[in-house]
Write a protein that holds these residues in place. Structure first.
Motif, PDB file in Angstrom:
ATOM      1  N   HIS A  58       0.975  -1.635  -0.570  1.00  0.00           N
ATOM      2  CA  HIS A  58       0.173  -0.228  -0.295  1.00  0.00           C
ATOM      3  C   HIS A  58       1.131   1.236  -0.282  1.00  0.00           C
ATOM      4  O   HIS A  58       0.645   2.152  -0.230  1.00  0.00           O
ATOM      5  CB  HIS A  58      -0.880  -0.199   1.286  1.00  0.00           C
ATOM      6  N   GLN A  59       1.936   0.785   0.087  1.00  0.00           N
ATOM      7  CA  GLN A  59       2.967   1.957   0.452  1.00  0.00           C
ATOM      8  C   GLN A  59       3.332   2.534  -1.266  1.00  0.00           C
ATOM      9  O   GLN A  59       3.147   1.750  -2.357  1.00  0.00           O
ATOM     10  CB  GLN A  59       4.037   1.578   0.399  1.00  0.00           C
ATOM     11  N   ASP A  60       3.766   4.340  -2.040  1.00  0.00           N
ATOM     12  CA  ASP A  60       4.850   4.173  -3.172  1.00  0.00           C
ATOM     13  C   ASP A  60       5.400   4.449  -3.130  1.00  0.00           C
ATOM     14  O   ASP A  60       5.722   5.129  -3.982  1.00  0.00           O
ATOM     15  CB  ASP A  60       3.446   5.141  -3.131  1.00  0.00           C
ATOM     16  N   TYR A  61       6.290   3.886  -2.329  1.00  0.00           N
ATOM     17  CA  TYR A  61       7.986   4.243  -2.293  1.00  0.00           C
ATOM     18  C   TYR A  61       7.875   3.818  -3.775  1.00  0.00           C
ATOM     19  O   TYR A  61       9.076   5.453  -3.298  1.00  0.00           O
ATOM     20  CB  TYR A  61       9.101   3.258  -1.041  1.00  0.00           C
ATOM     21  N   ILE A 100       6.807   4.611  -6.781  1.00  0.00           N
ATOM     22  CA  ILE A 100       6.724   6.305  -7.604  1.00  0.00           C
ATOM     23  C   ILE A 100       7.798   7.339  -6.599  1.00  0.00           C
ATOM     24  O   ILE A 100       7.625   8.006  -7.576  1.00  0.00           O
ATOM     25  CB  ILE A 100       5.617   5.904  -8.130  1.00  0.00           C
ATOM     26  N   ARG A 101       7.391   7.273  -5.896  1.00  0.00           N
ATOM     27  CA  ARG A 101       7.546   8.516  -4.715  1.00  0.00           C
ATOM     28  C   ARG A 101       8.884   9.111  -4.997  1.00  0.00           C
ATOM     29  O   ARG A 101       9.774   9.715  -4.815  1.00  0.00           O
ATOM     30  CB  ARG A 101       7.157   8.551  -3.612  1.00  0.00           C
ATOM     31  N   PRO A 131       3.446   1.188  -7.229  1.00  0.00           N
ATOM     32  CA  PRO A 131       3.984   2.750  -6.422  1.00  0.00           C
ATOM     33  C   PRO A 131       4.438   1.615  -4.917  1.00  0.00           C
ATOM     34  O   PRO A 131       5.202   1.545  -4.622  1.00  0.00           O
ATOM     35  CB  PRO A 131       2.206   2.831  -5.788  1.00  0.00           C
ATOM     36  N   GLY A 132       3.379   0.463  -5.027  1.00  0.00           N
ATOM     37  CA  GLY A 132       4.538  -1.548  -4.404  1.00  0.00           C
ATOM     38  C   GLY A 132       4.563  -1.797  -4.690  1.00  0.00           C
ATOM     39  O   GLY A 132       5.175  -2.869  -4.337  1.00  0.00           O
ATOM     40  N   TYR A 177      -4.147   2.289 -12.128  1.00  0.00           N
ATOM     41  CA  TYR A 177      -3.940   3.020 -11.438  1.00  0.00           C
ATOM     42  C   TYR A 177      -3.807   4.379 -12.963  1.00  0.00           C
ATOM     43  O   TYR A 177      -4.642   5.383 -13.110  1.00  0.00           O
ATOM     44  CB  TYR A 177      -2.638   3.291 -11.620  1.00  0.00           C
TER      45      TYR A 177
END
Length: 173
Positions: A23-26, A28-29, A56-57, A137
């Motif tokens: 559920h994290q977006d590390y 793409i962030r 994202p995840g 997405y």
């Protein structure tokens, strides 16, 4: 249970690599950090990226290794390590991971499938490129910025409207 990976020198593999918390977006962030980790690893341990999509995840990647090399586990370990060390440590890290000096970002295991033939290759490339639509997405593959799909379009291998829209596939319901 003894887990065994196929290690054929010069082989082509499809991979699914997940964050512990999908559920994290590390990914793409911090896409620039991920790209740098991949560049750094490729400079020391070359491989060809056939296709790749970063969500994202998790990410999907298809690689071909040099003819005399089968060590994709080393490459993934380096990419994961460089990426993790480049981010601030804000995630919870279990005792078992601390003891091994691991971060808590990535799942330890990943899915790897050795590509068997041209049809298998095409199926996995298409699957990778379609993932952002499948996960909701975007409506069209071309709308997702973190995909080798755009390279395929630039090279004339795929049309910009490849795979149509999500509504065409019944994924908008």
């Amino acid at each position: 249970m003894h887990y065994r990976r196929s290690l054929a020198a010069g082989g082509t593999w499809s991979f699914t690599i997940n964050l512990v918390d999908r559920h994290q977006d590390y990914l793409i962030r911090h896409i620039d950090v991920l790209r740098q980790a991949i560049r750094q690893t490729r400079s020391r341990h070359p491989f060809e990226i056939i296709a790749m999509v970063v969500l994202p995840g998790h990410l999907q990647a298809i690689w071909t290794l040099p003819p005399d090399d089968a060590n994709y586990p080393l490459r993934w370990a380096l990419i994961k390590s460089v990426f993790s060390r480049s981010l601030p440590q804000t995630e919870f890290i279990r005792e078992s991971r601390l003891a091994k000096r691991e971060h808590g970002i990535w799942q330890r295991r990943y899915w790897a499938h050795q590509i068997r033939d041209e049809a298998d290759w095409q199926t996995h490339v298409d699957y990778s490129h379609f993932k952002p639509v499948k996960h909701g997405y975007v409506q069209r593959v071309s709308e997702w910025p973190f995909s080798s799909f755009h390279r395929y379009v630039r090279q004339g291998l795929l049309p910009p409207d490849w795979a149509g829209a999500a509504v065409m596939w019944g994924l908008d319901e």
